[in-house]
Design an enzyme around this catalytic site. Structure first.
Site, PDB file in Angstrom:
ATOM      1  N   ASN A  60       0.826  -1.215   0.000  1.00 16.77           N
ATOM      2  CA  ASN A  60       0.000   0.000   0.000  1.00 16.77           C
ATOM      3  C   ASN A  60       0.856   1.260   0.000  1.00 16.77           C
ATOM      4  OD1 ASN A  60       0.635  -0.732   2.698  1.00 16.77           O
ATOM      5  ND2 ASN A  60      -1.044   0.469   3.515  1.00 16.77           N
ATOM      6  N   GLU A  62       0.399   5.285   0.596  1.00 16.26           N
ATOM      7  CA  GLU A  62      -0.495   6.339   1.062  1.00 16.26           C
ATOM      8  C   GLU A  62      -0.024   7.710   0.573  1.00 16.26           C
ATOM      9  OE1 GLU A  62      -1.059   5.773   5.286  1.00 16.26           O
ATOM     10  OE2 GLU A  62      -2.212   3.938   4.928  1.00 16.26           O
ATOM     11  N   CYS A  71      -4.280   0.726  -2.327  1.00 15.34           N
ATOM     12  CA  CYS A  71      -4.143  -0.528  -1.574  1.00 15.34           C
ATOM     13  C   CYS A  71      -3.077  -1.430  -2.210  1.00 15.34           C
ATOM     14  CB  CYS A  71      -5.453  -1.299  -1.576  1.00 15.34           C
ATOM     15  SG  CYS A  71      -6.794  -0.534  -0.672  1.00 15.34           S
ATOM     16  N   GLU A  73      -3.241  -4.583  -2.839  1.00 18.54           N
ATOM     17  CA  GLU A  73      -3.777  -5.532  -3.823  1.00 18.54           C
ATOM     18  C   GLU A  73      -3.814  -4.918  -5.217  1.00 18.54           C
ATOM     19  OE1 GLU A  73      -4.941  -4.757  -0.871  1.00 18.54           O
ATOM     20  OE2 GLU A  73      -6.254  -6.301  -0.045  1.00 18.54           O
ATOM     21  N   CYS A 110     -10.502  -4.815   0.274  1.00 21.93           N
ATOM     22  CA  CYS A 110     -11.616  -3.858   0.331  1.00 21.93           C
ATOM     23  C   CYS A 110     -12.496  -4.013  -0.907  1.00 21.93           C
ATOM     24  CB  CYS A 110     -11.087  -2.426   0.436  1.00 21.93           C
ATOM     25  SG  CYS A 110     -10.474  -1.754  -1.113  1.00 21.93           S
ATOM     26  N   CYS A 113     -10.896  -3.086  -4.289  1.00 19.67           N
ATOM     27  CA  CYS A 113      -9.936  -4.105  -4.747  1.00 19.67           C
ATOM     28  C   CYS A 113     -10.670  -5.335  -5.278  1.00 19.67           C
ATOM     29  CB  CYS A 113      -8.986  -4.489  -3.618  1.00 19.67           C
ATOM     30  SG  CYS A 113      -7.782  -3.195  -3.254  1.00 19.67           S
TER      31      CYS A 113
HETATM   32  N1  THU Z   1      -5.263  -1.385   2.710  1.00 15.63           N
HETATM   33  C1  THU Z   1      -4.708  -2.243   1.814  1.00 15.63           C
HETATM   34  O1  THU Z   1      -3.633  -1.989   1.256  1.00 15.63           O
HETATM   35  N2  THU Z   1      -5.371  -3.391   1.549  1.00 15.63           N
HETATM   36  C2  THU Z   1      -6.518  -3.807   2.187  1.00 15.63           C
HETATM   37  O2  THU Z   1      -7.020  -4.869   1.910  1.00 15.63           O
HETATM   38  C3  THU Z   1      -7.130  -2.947   3.213  1.00 15.63           C
HETATM   39  C4  THU Z   1      -6.532  -1.595   3.364  1.00 15.63           C
HETATM   40  C5  THU Z   1      -4.502  -0.167   3.045  1.00 15.63           C
HETATM   41  C6  THU Z   1      -5.106   1.134   2.633  1.00 15.63           C
HETATM   42  C7  THU Z   1      -4.487   2.072   3.631  1.00 15.63           C
HETATM   43  O3  THU Z   1      -3.194   2.439   3.168  1.00 15.63           O
HETATM   44  C8  THU Z   1      -4.320   1.242   4.874  1.00 15.63           C
HETATM   45  O4  THU Z   1      -4.373  -0.119   4.461  1.00 15.63           O
HETATM   46  C9  THU Z   1      -5.369   1.487   5.941  1.00 15.63           C
HETATM   47  O5  THU Z   1      -6.646   1.385   5.432  1.00 15.63           O
END
Ligand code: THU
Length: 154
Positions: A60, A62, A71, A73, A110, A113
């Site tokens: 991920n 940000e 994310c 995925e 999520c 994704c």
């Molecule tokens: N996130 C993911 O990378 N994958 C998931 O399946 C759930 C959430 C990330 C998004 C964000 O950077 C952090 O986790 C918190 O939500």
């Protein structure tokens, strides 16, 4: 008329995984190191196995403008599709760390994704096995379609 949706998935221990599944779990755990998550401190790694045996990873990313982040995925899946547009993704593994420790419970993808993953199943006509890593249990799901019933189509 009532209709129902249900699906069977497995809850496994590491010792129950085959070599390919173990390789994919290790890849997604290692991919966590590429996470950039200074806002949530929730570090996620993903690994996509292609039908040519190549594994593509992502983590991920940000951003100070929160919705601009991505994310793990989708980072992994888009990189896989961009680098190997003719190879079908056949499995995906996900692991996450909070405060530097892998989560006990597996993290599930999520909704956004899931939508991206199901596009791949439809595009390549191959189901994607989903492996969700947690230190307490590993969840194994046969297809992303199980995670997104009645998905959008036109
Ligand atoms: N996130 C993911 O990378 N994958 C998931 O399946 C759930 C959430 C990330 C998004 C964000 O950077 C952090 O986790 C918190 O939500």
């Amino acid at each position: 008329m009532d209709k129902t949706f249900s699906f069977i998935y497995k809850s496994l221990r590491l010792s129950e995984l085959n070599d390919v599944q173990l390789r994919l779990i290790n890849a997604c755990k290692n991919a966590v190191s590429g996470s950039y998550a200074p806002y949530s401190n929730f570090n996620v790694g993903a690994a996509v196995l292609l039908d040519n045996d190549i594994i593509v990873t992502g983590a991920n990313q940000e951003n100070v403008a929160y919705p601009s982040g991505m994310c793990a995925e989708r980072v992994a899946m888009f990189a896989a599709n961009a680098g190997y547009p003719n190879s079908a993704p056949i499995a995906l593994a996900i692991a996450a760390c909070q405060n530097g420790v892998f989560t006990e419970k597996p993290v599930t993808p999520c909704g956004a994704c899931r939508q991206v993953l199901i596009e791949s199943e439809k595009r390549f006509g191959r189901s994607i096995q989903v492996l969700l890593y947690g230190t307490d249990e590993i969840i194994l799901i046969d297809s992303v379609a199980d995670l997104l019933p009645l998905s959008f189509e036109f």
